[in-house]
Design a protein around this motif. Structure first.
Motif, short mmCIF file in Angstrom:
data_model
loop_
_atom_site.label_atom_id
_atom_site.label_comp_id
_atom_site.label_asym_id
_atom_site.label_seq_id
_atom_site.Cartn_x
_atom_site.Cartn_y
_atom_site.Cartn_z
N MET A 1 6.59 -69.19 2.45
CA MET A 1 7.45 -69.57 3.57
C MET A 1 8.38 -68.43 3.96
O MET A 1 8.74 -68.25 5.12
N ARG A 2 8.80 -67.60 2.98
CA ARG A 2 9.67 -66.49 3.31
C ARG A 2 8.98 -65.50 4.24
O ARG A 2 9.61 -64.84 5.05
N GLY A 3 7.65 -65.39 4.13
CA GLY A 3 6.93 -64.54 5.05
C GLY A 3 6.99 -65.05 6.47
O GLY A 3 7.01 -64.27 7.44
N ASP A 4 7.04 -66.38 6.64
CA ASP A 4 7.19 -66.96 7.98
C ASP A 4 8.52 -66.54 8.59
O ASP A 4 8.59 -66.21 9.78
N TYR A 5 9.59 -66.55 7.79
CA TYR A 5 10.89 -66.14 8.30
C TYR A 5 10.85 -64.68 8.76
O TYR A 5 11.40 -64.33 9.81
N GLN A 6 10.23 -63.82 7.96
CA GLN A 6 10.17 -62.41 8.32
C GLN A 6 9.43 -62.22 9.64
O GLN A 6 9.86 -61.44 10.50
N GLN A 7 8.34 -62.95 9.81
CA GLN A 7 7.57 -62.83 11.05
C GLN A 7 8.41 -63.27 12.25
O GLN A 7 8.40 -62.62 13.30
N LEU A 8 9.15 -64.36 12.11
CA LEU A 8 9.96 -64.86 13.22
C LEU A 8 11.11 -63.92 13.52
O LEU A 8 11.47 -63.71 14.69
N ARG A 95 19.78 -73.77 14.35
CA ARG A 95 20.06 -75.20 14.22
C ARG A 95 18.77 -76.00 14.20
O ARG A 95 17.73 -75.57 14.71
N HIS A 96 18.89 -77.19 13.63
CA HIS A 96 17.80 -78.17 13.70
C HIS A 96 18.43 -79.56 13.72
O HIS A 96 19.18 -79.92 12.81
N SER A 136 15.19 -71.76 16.86
CA SER A 136 14.98 -73.19 16.62
C SER A 136 13.81 -73.41 15.68
O SER A 136 13.84 -74.32 14.82
N ARG A 137 12.76 -72.61 15.81
CA ARG A 137 11.63 -72.72 14.88
C ARG A 137 12.05 -72.34 13.46
O ARG A 137 11.64 -72.97 12.49
N ILE A 138 12.91 -71.33 13.37
CA ILE A 138 13.44 -70.97 12.06
C ILE A 138 14.25 -72.13 11.49
O ILE A 138 14.17 -72.46 10.31
N LEU A 141 12.08 -74.74 9.92
CA LEU A 141 11.58 -74.32 8.62
C LEU A 141 12.67 -74.44 7.55
O LEU A 141 12.43 -74.92 6.44
N LEU A 142 13.89 -74.00 7.89
CA LEU A 142 14.99 -74.09 6.93
C LEU A 142 15.32 -75.54 6.60
O LEU A 142 15.65 -75.87 5.45
#
Length: 450
Positions: A1-8, A95-96, A136-138, A141-142
């Protein structure tokens, strides 16, 4: 999942042409983009955040003063060289469903100055709108990670709180949840890190399990956990012997936990390789929630405490690490070892700020004793007026009664040492030439600081 954050984060950096950094709401670093500017003047705040994986409490307070925790749109924050902020920033709140989970920071070297952020009826620049959509996508995920972390933390708390008879079921529930989250292979070695004090004033106090090796964490309020009182007001039954009868002897009483604490479950490479636990402990001690006061007055902005009607701060944070184990049912024993090690650090700062249970020496025995009034023999030495005498006596005993070494450690003349030791004998009625008297005084002085 941390890789998703880096990509975003990289998407936001590319869209706005500026280096971006993602931090959680406690200003812990999650991901950052490359800084390819030719400007030789680096921003110290960003550099420190990347190197230390967290911003300082002072930096956090400075940024929060701009209202970032309440913002729903992008904010512009001006530079302030006096605060170490050499370049302006644009803050994108992450935010979410109305809850802030973190912040994306964009360094502005001047080319974003005229960028319209939106608000007050003006539409945002399309690049800002795109960046906010990515934020918002981040946030989603968070939020998912926080939800999963909260569930794992609750299962960990249930296991650490469970009586001996309930441990197998609690361990099975935690094992299944960890396996489902793809964080754990049954049989892998584990340990527990204890951090105290820990601010438990918020409902969401456990850190997200985003550090390498950190599987779950839960905050335990004062008086809770395996050291707390039983429902009938008596001391809770101690845990079983666990791995080889380590620290869980079943016939010893336990004191109530003195301060709120955090338990962190860490995966190891092998039972004796505790480096991942040390890394997690050091990171957690940098959290603004470590070193809290009883009412949550910490570096997060609460009152300093200590005045009339205010609880006194509980001092700097300390962390202890229990022995490694491959059995989830042994984790309550490991937790107690970690908590005892953290208590030893608070009593003897030279051990810390992070130490292992097997490195605390005599405190392995002292931390097992029930919390009772100090032995009457040292009562006079505990008076503030005699603090120097108590320290002299303890250093003398730590030095195995060697006068020259004791005088050197204390930085005093040997005759001064003899004078002080004579006063200690008169105050306590003990004979420092008697081995049993020395043992009583030594253990009583150390136990008093626990």
């Amino acid at each position: 999942m941390r890789g998703d954050y880096q990509q975003l984060v990289d998407e936001i950096s590319a869209a706005l042409g500026a280096p971006a950094t993602l931090e959680d709401r406690d200003f812990g670093l999650i991901a950052f983009g490359a800084h390819e500017s030719d400007d030789e003047v680096m921003d110290p705040v960003r550099t420190r955040s990347i190197l230390q994986r967290r911003s300082s409490a002072a930096v956090r307070a400075w940024f929060e003063a701009f209202g970032i925790a309440r913002a729903k749109t992008a904010l512009r924050i001006p530079p302030d060289p006096a605060a170490g902020v050499f370049k302006g920033r644009i803050c994108l709140p992450v935010r979410h469903r109305g809850i802030v989970h973190g912040y994306v920071w964009l360094l502005d070297d001047g080319h974003l100055t005229d960028l319209e952020l939106g608000g007050r009826g003006a539409p945002p620049d399309p690049r800002i709108a795109q960046a906010m959509e990515t934020a918002s996508r981040i946030g989603a995920l968070l939020a998912d990670e926080a939800r999963a972390g909260s569930e794992l933390g609750e299962l960990l708390r249930e296991l650490l709180d469970a009586p001996a008879a309930g441990r197998p079921a609690a361990a099975a529930a935690l094992r299944d949840a960890l396996r489902d989250s793809l964080r754990f292979t049954p049989g892998a070695p584990l340990t527990v890190v204890a951090v105290l004090p820990w601010d438990t004033s918020d409902t969401d106090t456990a850190p997200l399990p985003g550090l390498p090796g950190l599987l779950a964490a839960c905050a335990l309020p004062a008086g809770g956990g395996p050291e707390g009182p039983a429902a009938d007001g008596t001391r809770a039954a101690p845990p079983g012997t666990g791995d080889g009868g380590r620290s869980g002897a079943t016939d010893r009483p336990r004191p109530a936990a003195a301060v709120p604490s955090l338990a962190a479950l860490v995966r190891l490479r092998s039972p004796g390789a505790l480096a991942p636990a040390h890394a997690v402990a050091e990171h957690l001690l940098r959290s603004p929630r470590a070193g809290a006061s009883p009412a949550g007055a910490s570096a997060r902005g609460g009152p300093a405490g200590g005045g009339a009607g205010q609880p006194a701060p509980l001092g700097p944070g300390a962390a202890g690490i229990g022995a490694g184990t491959s059995e989830l049912t042994a984790l309550p024993d490991t937790w107690r070892e970690a908590l005892d090690a953290a208590r030893a650090v608070r009593a003897e700062p030279r051990l810390g700020p992070v130490t292992q249970w097997d490195a605390i020496g005599a405190y392995r025995m002292l931390t097992t004793l029930p919390k009772v009034a100090p032995d009457p023999v040292i009562g006079p030495l505990l008076a503030p007026a005699h603090a120097e005498l108590a320290r002299t006596a303890e250093v003398f005993l730590d030095c195995a009664g060697q006068a020259s070494r004791t005088a050197q450690v204390l930085g005093i003349h040997r005759q001064t040492l003899y004078y002080r030791l004579g006063r200690v004998e008169k105050l306590t009625g003990l004979d420092l030439a008697d081995g049993e008297h020395r043992l009583l005084l030594h253990m009583a002085l150390k136990a008093a600081r626990l």
